[in-house]
Design an enzyme around this catalytic site. Structure first.
Site, short mmCIF file in Angstrom:
data_model
loop_
_atom_site.label_atom_id
_atom_site.label_comp_id
_atom_site.label_asym_id
_atom_site.label_seq_id
_atom_site.Cartn_x
_atom_site.Cartn_y
_atom_site.Cartn_z
N SER A 166 35.44 46.74 41.94
CA SER A 166 34.94 45.37 41.98
C SER A 166 34.62 44.87 40.57
O SER A 166 35.51 44.80 39.72
CB SER A 166 33.73 45.29 42.91
N ASP A 192 40.08 47.14 43.88
CA ASP A 192 39.81 45.78 44.35
C ASP A 192 38.96 45.01 43.33
O ASP A 192 37.80 44.68 43.60
CB ASP A 192 39.11 45.79 45.72
N ARG A 206 39.21 39.09 31.88
CA ARG A 206 39.29 39.91 33.09
C ARG A 206 40.08 41.17 32.77
O ARG A 206 40.53 41.35 31.63
CB ARG A 206 39.99 39.14 34.22
N ASP A 211 44.64 46.23 28.38
CA ASP A 211 43.38 46.94 28.15
C ASP A 211 43.54 48.46 28.05
O ASP A 211 42.58 49.15 27.68
CB ASP A 211 42.38 46.60 29.26
N HIS A 277 36.76 45.64 51.37
CA HIS A 277 36.59 45.68 49.91
C HIS A 277 36.56 47.13 49.43
O HIS A 277 37.22 47.49 48.45
CB HIS A 277 35.29 44.96 49.55
#
Length: 497
Positions: A166, A192, A206, A211, A277
């Site tokens: 998350s 997720d 984000r 990355d 989730h």
């Protein structure tokens, strides 16, 4: 430099260090003076907002007081082993969720020679969601500082694998972007990744493929409510997996609440709410626990096309393994991959693409079929298929079916046209009222060749009627198709519109 200047420097340094001691800081104060610039340089210590815990075994962890070598080795850090860093998400109750230790334990048991660090940022995560979002960069910086310290201790950051759930997924991304130097983190896995306040944002705001050397993400709860979804919809990695379309997961409906209460007690309702989730976490754990049942996903434009069965292709990296054992092929653009899963562990399903050719149909016919497959290992049992449109003249229909068992090499197929309940009732009524009505010609399906492609093996098998090139099938009549004589299992490329 004059003696007076040196004495002044020492005096100022003393007072600065004393001032910090009064405030209770154990910081180290450094002063360097160069003859060329004659300036005082004070190196401020890095103050982390995050607690890092090295996972030992069971539920035991060792808190890292500092990223220094002595602190790491005292906790059992082995510089010869790779490193996994697990980061949780937003916290409603300020408690560490049970999946964190379960994932850490699974990693430790199944990979053995591994260092596992748990990132504890609960003090910042237990805030209103927008405030917690603001803290994600801070925590990302803390992780980057830890990795930078390891780098200075000659530990290569490419040996690090960050797993974030998350908000933790975006934190892991920020850690990668804050890392200094040209060397990148080896891998980031986003479980997720959070959607609100991240959906539609630029890659710098984000998790993104830049990355780490390799980035993968599993999207399990992108179902949209009031313009927002819990998990992010857009692709954020080199490989983005969308199990069951990514919007919702089987076994997570409200009717499953009793099952969750039986398993989790009073936390059952909460488990139902976050079921989809958190499924991303359990899919990853499943990939470690069930090495003989790795879930394969297939590149596709969207879930609708995948449901038609047109995407079971593994050429040129069009398919990959979901979870820890993914094939780490870095690509220039994000690849979206789809798969179906079971509602509980082990989640693996086997994917089969059906292509059925109907010929010489003079009218549109109800598309309700029952098919069963027999292979060298297993039988499928009856599979009830309803095509999205009525069957019409000279057309080939493609659809996807999934099974929780491997049938082996396919040998035989049974085919039955169910027809509609309305038609059956009318036909029975006609035969009752008009005895000679039985001589009336029933509507028929005329079936040509049927082919089935197994996604996991990439083998395509063609089935033919036992006696003729085509097979006439009446309502409720079962016909048997066998593997065509020219059909050794093989890969076949088809163009689908």
């Amino acid at each position: 430099m004059s003696l007076v200047k040196i004495l002044c420097c020492l005096l100022i340094t003393y007072h600065l260090c004393e001032g910090r001691k009064i405030k209770g800081n154990r910081a180290v104060c450094l002063c360097s003076v160069t003859s060329e610039s004659d300036f005082l340089k004070v190196q401020e210590p890095y103050v982390s907002s995050t607690v890092f815990r090295l996972f030992v075994e069971g539920e035991d962890t060792c808190t890292l007081d500092s990223p220094q070598l002595h602190a790491l080795t005292a906790c059992g850090f082995n510089s010869s082993n790779p490193l996994i860093i697990i980061t949780h998400g937003w916290s409603v109750d300020g408690m560490m969720e049970s999946w964190v230790l379960r994932l850490a334990s699974t990693v430790k048991k199944n990979l053995v020679d591994i260092n596992v660090i748990i990132v504890d940022w609960l003090s910042l995560a237990h805030q209103h969601y927008p405030i917690a979002v603001q803290s994600t960069r801070t925590v990302g910086k803390d992780i980057a500082h830890l990795l930078q310290s390891l780098k200075e201790l000659q530990y290569p950051v490419r040996k690090a694998h960050l797993i974030g759930y998350s908000l933790g997924a975006h934190i892991s991304g920020f850690a990668g972007s804050f890392l200094e130097g040209s060397e990148k983190i080896g891998r980031i896995t986003g479980l997720d990744p959070a959607g609100p306040l991240f959906e539609g944002m630029s890659p710098t705001d984000r998790l993104s493929p830049d990355d780490a050397e390799f980035v993968d993400a599993i999207h399990t709860f992108t179902h949209e409510r009031m313009g927002l979804s819990v998990g992010i919809k857009q692709a954020v990695a080199h490989y983005d997996f969308y199990p069951n379309g990514g919007d919702f997961q089987p076994g997570c409906d409200l009717q499953n609440i009793y099952e969750h209460i039986a398993q989790y007690g009073l936390l059952g309702f909460e488990q139902t709410v976050k079921c989809a989730h958190e499924r991303s976490v359990h899919l990853f754990i499943d990939s470690l626990l069930n090495k003989d049942k790795q879930s394969t996903a297939y590149r596709c434009s969207d879930n609708s096309a995948f449901d038609k069965g047109v995407c079971l292709d593994c050429r040129k990296n069009r398919c990959n393994i979901l979870g820890y054992n993914i094939n780490k092929v870095r690509t220039g653009t994000s690849k979206k991959l789809y798969l179906k899963t079971r509602p509980r562990m082990p989640y693996k399903l086997y994917h089969y693409q059906f292509r059925i050719q109907f010929v010489n149909q003079t009218e549109r016919i109800e598309p309700s079929l029952t098919i069963s497959l027999t292979g060298t290992k297993e039988e499928s049992g009856d599979l009830h298929i309803t095509l999205p449109e009525k069957i019409s003249i000279n057309k080939t229909y493609t659809f996807l079916i999934t099974l929780d068992k491997d049938l082996g090499e396919l040998m035989m197929l049974k085919f039955q046209w169910e027809g509609s309940v309305l038609w059956k009732n009318v036909w029975n009524r006609v035969q009752t009222i008009i005895p000679w009505g039985g001589r009336m010609r029933k509507p028929q399906l005329t079936v040509g060749r049927i082919s089935v492609k197994a996604g996991e093996t990439q083998e395509r098998t063609s089935f033919c009627a036992m006696e003729n090139d085509v097979q006439h099938v009446e309502v409720s009549e079962e016909k048997v198709f066998v593997r065509c004589t020219d059909s050794a299992p093989k890969q076949r490329r088809r163009k689908h519109n």
